[in-house]
Design a protein around this motif. Structure first.
Motif, PDB file in Angstrom:
ATOM      1  N   GLY A   1       0.838  -1.224   0.104  1.00 41.48           N
ATOM      2  CA  GLY A   1       0.044  -0.111   0.038  1.00 41.48           C
ATOM      3  C   GLY A   1       0.831   1.428  -0.179  1.00 41.48           C
ATOM      4  N   VAL A   2       0.338   2.345  -0.740  1.00 41.51           N
ATOM      5  CA  VAL A   2       0.991   3.642  -0.684  1.00 41.51           C
ATOM      6  C   VAL A   2      -0.264   4.697  -0.264  1.00 41.51           C
ATOM      7  CG1 VAL A   2       2.445   3.045  -2.440  1.00 41.51           C
ATOM      8  CG2 VAL A   2       0.181   4.184  -3.037  1.00 41.51           C
ATOM      9  N   LEU A   3       0.384   5.912   0.200  1.00 39.29           N
ATOM     10  CA  LEU A   3      -0.299   6.916   0.727  1.00 39.29           C
ATOM     11  C   LEU A   3      -1.141   7.363  -0.626  1.00 39.29           C
ATOM     12  CD1 LEU A   3      -1.468   9.115   2.979  1.00 39.29           C
ATOM     13  CD2 LEU A   3       0.456  10.284   2.250  1.00 39.29           C
TER      14      LEU A   3
ATOM     15  N   GLY B   1      -5.668   8.218   2.388  1.00 36.59           N
ATOM     16  CA  GLY B   1      -5.976   6.817   2.867  1.00 36.59           C
ATOM     17  C   GLY B   1      -4.813   5.971   2.166  1.00 36.59           C
ATOM     18  N   VAL B   2      -5.085   4.626   2.325  1.00 35.58           N
ATOM     19  CA  VAL B   2      -4.002   3.635   1.825  1.00 35.58           C
ATOM     20  C   VAL B   2      -4.480   2.940   0.625  1.00 35.58           C
ATOM     21  CG1 VAL B   2      -2.393   1.697   2.455  1.00 35.58           C
ATOM     22  CG2 VAL B   2      -3.204   3.313   4.337  1.00 35.58           C
ATOM     23  N   LEU B   3      -3.780   3.197  -0.692  1.00 37.57           N
ATOM     24  CA  LEU B   3      -4.056   2.695  -1.814  1.00 37.57           C
ATOM     25  C   LEU B   3      -3.508   1.391  -1.972  1.00 37.57           C
ATOM     26  CD1 LEU B   3      -5.529   3.046  -4.606  1.00 37.57           C
ATOM     27  CD2 LEU B   3      -3.491   4.115  -5.335  1.00 37.57           C
ATOM     28  N   ILE B   4      -4.264   0.406  -2.066  1.00 36.15           N
ATOM     29  CA  ILE B   4      -3.778  -1.082  -2.414  1.00 36.15           C
ATOM     30  C   ILE B   4      -3.216  -0.971  -3.713  1.00 36.15           C
ATOM     31  CG2 ILE B   4      -3.942  -3.419  -2.219  1.00 36.15           C
ATOM     32  CD1 ILE B   4      -4.204  -2.175   0.318  1.00 36.15           C
ATOM     33  N   VAL B   5      -1.833  -1.223  -4.182  1.00 36.12           N
ATOM     34  CA  VAL B   5      -1.190  -1.194  -5.469  1.00 36.12           C
ATOM     35  C   VAL B   5      -0.755  -2.802  -5.746  1.00 36.12           C
ATOM     36  CG1 VAL B   5      -0.412   1.174  -5.248  1.00 36.12           C
ATOM     37  CG2 VAL B   5       1.025  -0.694  -4.567  1.00 36.12           C
ATOM     38  N   HIS B   6      -1.021  -3.714  -4.900  1.00 39.01           N
ATOM     39  CA  HIS B   6      -0.548  -5.039  -5.072  1.00 39.01           C
ATOM     40  C   HIS B   6      -1.121  -5.973  -4.093  1.00 39.01           C
ATOM     41  CE1 HIS B   6       1.379  -8.436  -6.997  1.00 39.01           C
ATOM     42  NE2 HIS B   6       2.247  -8.596  -6.063  1.00 39.01           N
TER      43      HIS B   6
ATOM     44  N   VAL C   1      -6.750  -4.865  -5.549  1.00 41.49           N
ATOM     45  CA  VAL C   1      -5.793  -3.530  -6.043  1.00 41.49           C
ATOM     46  C   VAL C   1      -6.648  -2.348  -6.563  1.00 41.49           C
ATOM     47  CG1 VAL C   1      -4.428  -3.227  -7.834  1.00 41.49           C
ATOM     48  CG2 VAL C   1      -4.047  -5.171  -6.877  1.00 41.49           C
ATOM     49  N   GLY C   2      -6.332  -1.282  -6.051  1.00 45.59           N
ATOM     50  CA  GLY C   2      -7.118  -0.217  -6.415  1.00 45.59           C
ATOM     51  C   GLY C   2      -8.215   0.316  -5.071  1.00 45.59           C
ATOM     52  N   ALA C   3      -8.328  -0.535  -4.271  1.00 49.51           N
ATOM     53  CA  ALA C   3      -9.360  -0.235  -3.082  1.00 49.51           C
ATOM     54  C   ALA C   3      -8.292   0.935  -2.095  1.00 49.51           C
ATOM     55  CB  ALA C   3      -9.335  -1.697  -2.284  1.00 49.51           C
ATOM     56  N   LEU C   4      -9.296   1.841  -1.495  1.00 49.82           N
ATOM     57  CA  LEU C   4      -8.482   2.722  -0.574  1.00 49.82           C
ATOM     58  C   LEU C   4      -8.922   2.310   1.019  1.00 49.82           C
ATOM     59  CD1 LEU C   4      -6.968   5.254  -0.967  1.00 49.82           C
ATOM     60  CD2 LEU C   4      -8.947   6.679  -0.620  1.00 49.82           C
ATOM     61  N   HIS C   5      -8.150   1.975   1.559  1.00 51.79           N
ATOM     62  CA  HIS C   5      -8.214   1.678   2.980  1.00 51.79           C
ATOM     63  C   HIS C   5      -8.084   2.686   3.975  1.00 51.79           C
ATOM     64  CE1 HIS C   5      -7.563  -2.959   2.048  1.00 51.79           C
ATOM     65  NE2 HIS C   5      -8.282  -2.413   1.587  1.00 51.79           N
ATOM     66  N   PRO C   6      -8.606   2.827   4.982  1.00 53.59           N
ATOM     67  CA  PRO C   6      -8.426   3.943   6.040  1.00 53.59           C
ATOM     68  C   PRO C   6      -6.875   3.833   6.611  1.00 53.59           C
ATOM     69  CG  PRO C   6     -10.265   2.661   6.762  1.00 53.59           C
ATOM     70  CD  PRO C   6      -9.437   1.530   5.625  1.00 53.59           C
ATOM     71  N   LEU C   7      -6.658   5.177   6.941  1.00 53.24           N
ATOM     72  CA  LEU C   7      -4.916   5.176   7.506  1.00 53.24           C
ATOM     73  C   LEU C   7      -5.239   4.838   9.095  1.00 53.24           C
ATOM     74  CD1 LEU C   7      -3.735   8.621   6.209  1.00 53.24           C
ATOM     75  CD2 LEU C   7      -2.758   6.355   5.895  1.00 53.24           C
ATOM     76  N   HIS C   8      -6.489   5.353   9.742  1.00 51.71           N
ATOM     77  CA  HIS C   8      -6.236   5.210  11.315  1.00 51.71           C
ATOM     78  C   HIS C   8      -6.592   3.914  11.724  1.00 51.71           C
ATOM     79  CE1 HIS C   8     -10.549   5.459  10.546  1.00 51.71           C
ATOM     80  NE2 HIS C   8     -10.876   5.153  11.758  1.00 51.71           N
TER      81      HIS C   8
ATOM     82  N   THR D   1      -5.900   0.732  10.060  1.00 47.16           N
ATOM     83  CA  THR D   1      -5.074  -0.547   9.330  1.00 47.16           C
ATOM     84  C   THR D   1      -3.933  -0.543   9.794  1.00 47.16           C
ATOM     85  OG1 THR D   1      -4.650   0.747   7.406  1.00 47.16           O
ATOM     86  CG2 THR D   1      -6.893  -0.482   7.129  1.00 47.16           C
ATOM     87  N   ALA D   2      -3.338  -1.725   9.606  1.00 47.06           N
ATOM     88  CA  ALA D   2      -1.699  -1.817   9.908  1.00 47.06           C
ATOM     89  C   ALA D   2      -0.938  -0.912   8.961  1.00 47.06           C
ATOM     90  CB  ALA D   2      -1.388  -3.017  10.163  1.00 47.06           C
ATOM     91  N   LEU D   3      -1.288  -1.050   7.658  1.00 50.60           N
ATOM     92  CA  LEU D   3      -0.735  -0.342   6.612  1.00 50.60           C
ATOM     93  C   LEU D   3      -0.554   1.112   6.992  1.00 50.60           C
ATOM     94  CD1 LEU D   3      -1.929  -2.351   3.257  1.00 50.60           C
ATOM     95  CD2 LEU D   3       0.367  -2.501   4.319  1.00 50.60           C
ATOM     96  N   GLY D   4      -1.870   1.447   7.247  1.00 50.35           N
ATOM     97  CA  GLY D   4      -2.280   2.956   7.448  1.00 50.35           C
ATOM     98  C   GLY D   4      -1.465   3.316   8.550  1.00 50.35           C
ATOM     99  N   LYS D   5      -1.236   2.664   9.715  1.00 52.00           N
ATOM    100  CA  LYS D   5      -0.566   3.029  10.932  1.00 52.00           C
ATOM    101  C   LYS D   5       0.866   3.179  10.541  1.00 52.00           C
ATOM    102  CE  LYS D   5      -3.611   0.725  14.016  1.00 52.00           C
ATOM    103  NZ  LYS D   5      -3.725  -0.354  15.277  1.00 52.00           N
ATOM    104  N   VAL D   6       1.409   2.205   9.859  1.00 53.70           N
ATOM    105  CA  VAL D   6       2.850   2.464   9.321  1.00 53.70           C
ATOM    106  C   VAL D   6       3.137   3.763   8.690  1.00 53.70           C
ATOM    107  CG1 VAL D   6       4.421   1.311   7.821  1.00 53.70           C
ATOM    108  CG2 VAL D   6       3.499  -0.264   9.437  1.00 53.70           C
ATOM    109  N   LEU D   7       2.375   3.961   7.715  1.00 57.41           N
ATOM    110  CA  LEU D   7       2.593   5.080   6.768  1.00 57.41           C
ATOM    111  C   LEU D   7       2.393   6.436   7.843  1.00 57.41           C
ATOM    112  CD1 LEU D   7       0.329   4.082   3.696  1.00 57.41           C
ATOM    113  CD2 LEU D   7       2.831   4.186   3.821  1.00 57.41           C
ATOM    114  N   ALA D   8       1.473   6.335   8.765  1.00 55.09           N
ATOM    115  CA  ALA D   8       1.283   7.473   9.470  1.00 55.09           C
ATOM    116  C   ALA D   8       2.481   7.717  10.537  1.00 55.09           C
ATOM    117  CB  ALA D   8       0.038   7.398  10.252  1.00 55.09           C
ATOM    118  N   ALA D   9       3.017   6.474  10.781  1.00 54.66           N
ATOM    119  CA  ALA D   9       4.107   6.578  11.713  1.00 54.66           C
ATOM    120  C   ALA D   9       5.459   7.175  11.241  1.00 54.66           C
ATOM    121  CB  ALA D   9       4.286   5.461  12.284  1.00 54.66           C
TER     122      ALA D   9
END
Length: 254
Positions: free
Chosen positions: A104-106, A110-115, A129-136, A138-146
């Protein structure tokens, strides 16, 4: 053929001009080059400056490309390179963990799932792929926010909607949790986005050691967790995958 929007054409002309030739240009130079009155050109530059696409030097008053435009360009390049570098490693992660692997990427707060690599069993699954997950939540979102200041700001400005009963809805509590994520190098999500589902994610960095994405696995709580915490072997596998992709992006050994 649909008619183009004149103001966008003019803004694009300004950006192309600043992208070539001299590094900085004055108002007169820009207005003369694109064939517009100074007042019109100044209005374009002010708008582009407000959006971060153009910056003005405080001493000379001249204009140059802004950091936001550079960030958008880098994001486009990074996502394509990131996905290409991660293909083999995420396949290995899904196979070794027995769970679905996500990259996922920012994107747009949100977190865009690219793979997305399916869980290696015969169960019916939906490609995300292409789904947008919440930042607050999801584990992916927390990592990006951190680890990414831009993602952190966007997360803190979100509405912190309660998706499940376990979702953290207080900004201060969320921010305290990010300190722990930074300290241990990975993030978890236990039923915060989908009830009965747990996730683990770790950051991916590039050659500049800047965060460019996150990789993680998601599965049923009974498979992912050991008690109330993610299985240590699963955390290690996710972190190893993140390190491997980061090394392929030029981050070196760490």
């Amino acid at each position: 053929m649909a008619r183009s929007i004149q103001s966008l054409e003019r803004a694009a002309a300004v950006l192309r001009l600043l992208a070539g030739g001299e590094r900085r240009l004055g108002l007169s130079d820009i207005s003369s080059a694109i064939g517009l009155a100074k007042a019109t050109t100044h209005g374009l530059l002010r708008t582009l400056q407000q959006e971060g696409f153009v910056e003005q030097d405080e001493v000379s008053g001249k204009y140059q490309l802004g950091a936001e435009l550079l960030r958008l360009g880098n994001s486009y390049l990074d996502v394509h390179e990131l996905r290409a570098r991660a293909l083999v490693w995420t396949d290995d992660l899904a196979r070794s963990s027995g769970e679905s692997a996500y990259l996922g990427v920012l994107h747009k707060g949100g977190v865009l799932i690219v793979h997305h690599v399916f869980r290696p069993d015969d169960s019916r699954q939906v490609l995300e792929v292409g789904a947008l997950h919440p930042l607050h939540s999801t584990a992916l979102g927390k990592v990006l926010a951190a680890f990414d200041p831009v993602a952190h700001n966007e997360a803190m400005e979100s509405d912190f909607a309660a998706i499940t009963a376990a979702t953290v809805t207080e900004p201060a509590a969320f921010d305290r949790g990010l300190a722990e994520v930074r300290a241990r190098g990975w993030a978890g999500d236990v039923g915060e986005t989908w009830e009965g589902v747990a996730s683990v994610a770790a950051p991916i960095v590039d050659r500049r050691r800047m965060p460019v994405g996150a990789v993680g696995v998601t599965g049923a709580e009974e498979r992912v967790l050991d008690g109330s915490e993610p299985r240590s072997a699963l955390v290690a596998a996710v972190r190893d995958c993140a390190r491997a992709v980061s090394r392929d992006l030029g981050a070196g050994r760490f």
